[in-house]
Structures are given as structure tokens and as C-alpha cells.
Motif scaffolding. Sequence first.
Motif: not given
Length: 215
Positions: A207-208, A182-185, A168-170
Motif C-alpha cells: 500500500g502507501y 487501481r482507482t486509488v493509484d 483507502l477505498l473503504d
Amino acid sequence: MNVLLADDETLMLQILKAYFVAEGFNVLLAQDGDEAIDLFYQHKVDLAILDWMMPKRSGIEVCQAMKKTSRVKVLLLTAKGDPDDEFHALQSGADDYLRKPFDPRILLIRAKKLLHLMAPTVIGDLTVDIEAQKIYRDGKDILATNKEFELMRYLVVNKGHIVTRKMLLDQVWGFDYFGEERTVDTHIRRLREKIGEHWIRTYRGMGYALEDHHE
């Protein structure tokens, strides 16, 4: 979704892979017809993009083999420009046909149309409009931020599959992002508040996943 790219031009494969990965697709690469068939039998392929003139087996032969056992979408690429060639390609079972040289962005649009990703995606009370870049819940715009929409888009493309924070970050923040995972969370939590808590499932340590429990 899994996209199989088959072409004997290595540079072409790498360029196309970059475009498709940036749009959230999982990409499988093959450099000849036999390798394409092997990958097709080893993985669930949603779309096969095949060069007509490949070593060992042509794109036409690979297309015909795939269509015998599945309903996979097939798009043929070729430098051939004769109308009879296009007729032959479509008659072989291909769902679309694109002449070289082409703009990779055009190929992406063709691919999305074949996979019905250009039309709004409806999941329960949610509607994700890829073209308008909006998310609706019960017909009402949830006013998703750009990051929230991009997270949702990537989860929709990979619906039913676990995606990691790194993925997700990429895809949402970019490959050059060096902040905290953790910014994804935080963004997932805010997205859940807008779309409902039950759509995005957390797999601890993994993950999710976007899951539709009505299917």
C-alpha cells in the motif's frame, strides 16, 4: 492512530467504533477494565476512551494505571452527573470527561482536540487544514479535490504507517464501493503531482504511507 474504546455495553462499542473507523482511526475494543489494560500493554495507544463503571476495573483505575507508565490521552465516559464526580475523574489523571448520554459526533470532536487533530497539520512545506478541508504547499492552496483531500486526511491520521488500497477505498470511497482498487493509484498519482512526489511512499504489494523524512 490507535484509539482504545472500553465500555461494557456492546452496542455502544460498535456504534462508537463505526464513527472512529469512518474518520480513519484504528480502533481497539475492550469490555472490561482488565481487557483494556491488556490491550494498552499490547499496542501503542494514542487515546483511551474509558467508561467509568466497568467490570473488573473501573475507568478511573484503568486511567491511573495507564498514566503511571505513559503520556497517553484519556477521556472518561460516565452517567454520573455530580460536579464532584467530574472533579474526581480529572484529578485521577483523565484529560477530559464526557457525561452520558452524548452525541458520538461530540465525542469525535473532543477526541480530535485531545490528539491535536483539529489544528492544521504541518509536514515540511505542506499544511493540511482538517477543518477547512484544504491542503497548502508553501502557503499556496493546491486546490485538492474532495477525494484527494480525503486521501491526504487518512494518510495524515496514519502518518508513518502503511495503509492498503482496500483501507483507502473503504474510508474514502465507502464500504459499498465495488470499483477497481487501481482507482486509488490514479488519485494518489494526482495528489503527488500537487504536493510533491516524495511525501507518499509506495510499498509494493502492500500500500502507501505518508512519511516525513525530516523527523
